[in-house]
Design an enzyme around this catalytic site. Structure first.
Site, PDB file in Angstrom:
ATOM      1  N   GLU A   9       0.863  -1.184   0.000  1.00 17.78           N
ATOM      2  CA  GLU A   9       0.000   0.000   0.000  1.00 17.78           C
ATOM      3  C   GLU A   9       0.892   1.223   0.000  1.00 17.78           C
ATOM      4  OE1 GLU A   9      -3.036   0.181   3.110  1.00 17.78           O
ATOM      5  OE2 GLU A   9      -2.609   2.324   3.379  1.00 17.78           O
ATOM      6  N   GLU A  54      -1.576  11.431   4.195  1.00 19.12           N
ATOM      7  CA  GLU A  54      -2.635  11.268   5.179  1.00 19.12           C
ATOM      8  C   GLU A  54      -2.486  12.359   6.230  1.00 19.12           C
ATOM      9  OE1 GLU A  54      -3.805   6.871   6.103  1.00 19.12           O
ATOM     10  OE2 GLU A  54      -1.624   6.964   5.984  1.00 19.12           O
TER      11      GLU A  54
END
Length: 265
Positions: free
Chosen positions: A130, A135
């Site tokens: 991933e 974020e």
């Protein structure tokens, strides 16, 4: 609508623009994007229900707006949206550049990230890999994170960047990932803040490591979402303001014309 003269066709590392989403149409382009629709926590005990409704995701003034609302929906206390290019577009390597203004507040969790198209190659998550381009945990509105997830058992590594003044909700910033066959580099507004050239994975815990550079040597698709709550950011409190919006000005992807990443790093 932006003209080609307003679009950066060559990145500062010499790579050429191969794809862009300028959000200059009246509606979200479903030839590029699909919606993930559901609630039930998404594996992180999140609280929102992702919908495909225009109140949660729409185009306004040449920008994509993803909006989290405090409302009961299908058993969830919040609604929001998650857009994905899965089944439509994917890439192996390149510069991924996203200009956006981020939301803020306890329990607010926007993300720009990538997952592999084919989960048969290295197995399911986390061994599949991933790539988290950006974020933010809303209780730290001046800090963003870039992370790689991999391995079996789960292993991750990454870095973070903190603004000297203000928050990422105050203005637009450019979040960039350079993904090459041998290195990942994360930038904020052109300033590098983390890089890695070491990673590994294995499909099952008892097996040998897959040959480097697995799992980051195959096509990945792009995701944009605004989560509410979760194991990492925590949960909204009485001071969390709703609605919250994630505004995306553009997404641009660059690759070397000759395919030679080493010559342009």
């Amino acid at each position: 609508m932006r003209s080609e003269n307003n679009i950066k066709l060559t990145a500062d590392n010499g790579w050429k623009l191969v794809w862009s989403e300028e959000f200059d149409g009246p509606e979200i382009d479903l030839s590029k994007w699909d919606y993930d629709i559901d609630g039930h926590g998404w594996g992180n005990n999140e609280l929102q229900y992702y919908t495909n409704e225009k109140k949660n995701a729409y185009i306004e003034d040449g920008k994509l707006i993803i909006k989290a609302l405090k409302e009961e929906y299908e058993g969830s206390p919040y609604t929001s949206a998650k857009l994905v290019t899965r089944g439509k577009l994917d890439w192996t390597y390149g510069r991924f550049e996203i200009r956006a203004k981020l939301p803020y507040g306890q329990g607010i969790w926007p993300a720009f990230w990538m997952m592999p198209t084919d989960l048969e190659i290295d197995g399911d998550w986390p061994s599949c890999g991933e790539i988290d381009i950006m974020e933010l945990c809303g209780h730290e509105p001046n800090k963003v994170h870039g992370t790689l997830h991999m391995g079996n058992p789960h292993y991750y590594k990454g870095g973070d960047f903190t603004l000297e003044n203000g928050a990422f909700a105050d203005d637009f910033h450019t979040f960039t990932l350079d993904w090459t066959p041998t290195e990942m580099r994360w930038y904020i507004d052109g300033e590098i803040y983390y890089k890695s050239s070491e990673w590994y994975t294995r499909e099952v815990e008892a097996s040998e490591n897959q040959p480097y550079p697995a799992p980051f040597n195959k096509p990945f698709y792009l995701m944009l979402n605004l989560a509410v709550g979760g194991n990492w950011p925590g949960y909204p409190d009485e001071e969390t303001v709703f609605p919250q919006t994630l505004e995306v000005d553009y997404i641009r992807i660059y690759q070397p014309e000759d395919g030679n990443y080493d010559a342009h790093e």
